[in-house]
Design an enzyme around this catalytic site. Structure first.
Site, short mmCIF file in Angstrom:
data_model
loop_
_atom_site.label_atom_id
_atom_site.label_comp_id
_atom_site.label_asym_id
_atom_site.label_seq_id
_atom_site.Cartn_x
_atom_site.Cartn_y
_atom_site.Cartn_z
CB THR A 66 38.56 -9.61 -81.18
OG1 THR A 66 39.43 -8.65 -81.76
CG2 THR A 66 39.33 -10.85 -80.76
CG ASP A 67 37.81 -5.67 -85.29
OD1 ASP A 67 38.57 -5.77 -84.32
OD2 ASP A 67 38.16 -5.14 -86.37
CE1 TYR A 72 46.15 -9.07 -86.51
CE2 TYR A 72 47.33 -7.65 -84.97
CZ TYR A 72 46.16 -8.25 -85.41
OH TYR A 72 44.99 -7.98 -84.76
CB THR A 109 43.73 -11.21 -84.42
OG1 THR A 109 43.47 -9.95 -85.02
CG2 THR A 109 45.10 -11.16 -83.77
CE LYS A 133 38.93 -5.52 -80.28
NZ LYS A 133 39.41 -5.87 -81.63
CB SER A 188 35.34 -10.29 -87.18
OG SER A 188 35.81 -9.29 -86.32
CD GLU A 219 17.75 14.44 -71.24
OE1 GLU A 219 18.08 15.60 -71.57
OE2 GLU A 219 18.58 13.52 -71.09
N1 ASP Z 1 40.37 -7.01 -87.24
C1 ASP Z 1 40.52 -8.29 -86.58
C2 ASP Z 1 39.20 -9.03 -86.74
O1 ASP Z 1 38.24 -8.69 -86.12
C3 ASP Z 1 40.87 -8.08 -85.17
C4 ASP Z 1 40.91 -9.32 -84.32
O2 ASP Z 1 40.53 -10.42 -84.66
O3 ASP Z 1 41.34 -9.16 -83.15
O4 ASP Z 1 39.14 -9.95 -87.51
#
Ligand code: ASP
Length: 376
Positions: free
Chosen positions: A141-142, A75, A61, A214, A108, A333
Site C-alpha cells: 500500500t505504501d 509483521y 502486506t 495513502k 512497495s 507568491e
Molecule cells: N510496506 C508495505 C508495502 O507497501 C505496507 C503495505 O503493503 O501495507 O509493501
C-alpha cells in the site's frame, strides 16, 4: 515492517478461522436451512461466461505474515505467494475464472522506475491477450498510488485494471486483504468498470488511480481521494457515482510499450531550517527535473531562492506543495516567469514526479511540460 524473523509463520490463519466459524454455524443452524443456503454449484455454461482475470502478485502486506493474530502492524510483508492468497479467497471463483502470476515479492517501498516499468509492460502484454478480460495487481500500500498512476497514464486498453493491497497481514484478526481481494475481483469482473482507467479498490471503495492517496500509516481507511471515490462495492456489486474527468489509459499520449526508461526526476521536501547545500547537491546527480515540494502554496524560503535558481541552470524546476492537496498557483507568491520555474497544478509531489518524467519523454519545453501537468 520488522520483527524477529524466527517468530514468523506464513500460514494463512483465515481458513482455520473460517473452518471453526463454519463448524459453529453447523451446530447452530438446522440442516434444512443449511441445505437451502448452500451456494448452488455453477453450471458449465455459466463457467464459460465468467470473465478471465489474471492476478499479478507483487508482495506487500496483502502477502504479509505476522507472528500472531494480534500483530496488525508488526509483521513481515511480501511472504505469501499470490496463488496461496488467491486460494484463501475461494469466493472469487463465483465471479471470475482467476489465475495468478508472481512478478515480484517485495514491499512497495522498494519500487523503482525499473520495477514499475517491468510490471506495467507485463500488464500491457496481458491486456492484449483476447482470453484476458481484466488484470488485478496485489501491491503494497505504501506506493500503490504511484504505480497505479503510472499504469493509468500509460496502458492502452479499456479493460479493467484493479490494484489492491491490505493494511493488515493475512494472519491478523480482521485482516482486510481477503475482502479487498474479493471486492477487487467483483469490480474487475464488472462490464461497468471498463474504460474508467486504473482503479484502486480498498476498504469497500473504488478509487481512480489519479486521485487516490495513502493518508494514514496504519488505518484500514487510509485510502482517500481528494475529490471523492468513484464508487463503492456493496454486497458483491460495484456502484459507480462519478467518472474520472482527466484523460487516462487510451486517451493519453504515453504508451508503456514505447517507454523503456524514465528520465530521472527527484523530489526535495521543504521544511523550516533547510540546508541549501542538500538542494544544490541534488542537481549534481544527473536528474532532468526537480520537484520542489514547498510549504503551503509551493512557497520557496527566501534563503532557498538563489540555490533553486542554481538548480534551474542544470535541470527543470517544478514547484509542488507538501500539504498533500490544492493547486500551486503560477506566479502567485513566487516569480515563476522570471525564474522559468513551473508548477504542478494539483498533483502531489510523488505523482508529479511520475507525470513530469513521462512528460520529459515527449518534450523538454517547460511550457509544454506545465501544460501536461494541468491536463492530467
Ligand atoms: N510496506 C508495505 C508495502 O507497501 C505496507 C503495505 O503493503 O501495507 O509493501
Amino acid at each position: 515492517m520488522t520483527g524477529s524473523p524466527t517468530k514468523r509463520s506464513v500460514t494463512n490463519v483465515r481458513p482455520v478461522i473460517l473452518a471453526a466459524f463454519a463448524a459453529c454455524l453447523a451446530l447452530a443452524v438446522p440442516a434444512h436451512v443449511q441445505a437451502q443456503e448452500a451456494p448452488a454449484k455453477p453450471e458449465a455454461a455459466t463457467e464459460a461466461k465468467k470473465p478471465n482475470i489474471v492476478i499479478i502478485g507483487t508482495g506487500g502486506t496483502i502477502a504479509g505474515a505476522g507472528a500472531s493474530t494480534v500483530n496488525t502492524g508488526d509483521y513481515d510483508s511480501a511472504k505469501v505467494a499470490v496463488d496461496k492468497i488467491i486460494a484463501g479467497v475461494p469466493e472469487m471463483k463465483s465471479v471470475a475464472n482467476i489465475r495468478g502470476e508472481q512478478i515480484f515479492q517485495i514491499g512497495s517501498e522498494s519500487y523503482n522506475d525499473e520495477r514499475m516499468l517491468k510490471l506495467a509492460k507485463r500488464v500491457s502484454e496481458l491486456l492484449k491477450q483476447p482470453d484476458v478480460d481484466a488484470v488485478m495487481i496485489t501491491h503494497g500500500t505504501d506506493t500503490i498510488e504511484e504505480t497505479s498512476y503510472l499504469l493509468n497514464l500509460t496502458l492502452k486498453s479499456d479493460k479493467p485494471v484493479v490494484v489492491i493491497g491490505a493494511m493488515r497481514p493475512g494472519t491478523a484478526l480482521s485482516a482486510d486483504g481477503p475482502l479487498n481481494l474479493y471486492n477487487a475481483a467483483v469490480v474487475a469482473a464488472s462490464p461497468e468498470s471498463k474504460g474508467k482507467g486504473v482503479l484502486v479498490v480498498m476498504n469497500d471503495e473504488i478509487h481512480s488511480a489519479r486521485d487516490v492517496a495513502k493518508t494514514n500509516a496504519l488505518k484500514v481507511e487510509t485510502f482517500k481521494s481528494l475529490y471523492g471515490p468513484l464508487g463503492v462495492v456493496v454486497e458483491s456489486k460495484p456502484y459507480y457515482y462519478r467518472l474520472p474527468a482527466r484523460p487516462h489509459t487510451t486517451a493519453t499520449e504515453f504508451d508503456i510499450d514505447t517507454i523503456d526508461a524514465l528520465p530521472k526526476v527527484d523530489v526535495f521536501y521543504a521544511h523550516t531550517s533547510m540546508d541549501p547545500g542538500i538542494l544544490t547537491a541534488i542537481a549534481d546527480r544527473g536528474g532532468k527535473a526537480l520537484i520542489y515540494a514547498g510549504t503551503g502554496n509551493g512557497s520557496v524560503a527566501d534563503y532557498m531562492e538563489e540555490p533553486l535558481k542554481e538548480v534551474r541552470k542544470k535541470e527543470i524546476v517544478v514547484r509542488a506543495t507538501r500539504t498533500g492537496s490544492g493547486q500551486v498557483v503560477r506566479n502567485g507568491e513566487e516569480k515563476d516567469d522570471e525564474n522559468d520555474w513551473i508548477v504542478t497544478a494539483d498533483q502531489t509531489p510523488q505523482k508529479a514526479r511520475l507525470l513530469v518524467s513521462l512528460a520529459l519523454t515527449k518534450t523538454q519545453d517547460t511550457k509544454e511540460i506545465e501544460k501536461i501537468l494541468y491536463k492530467y
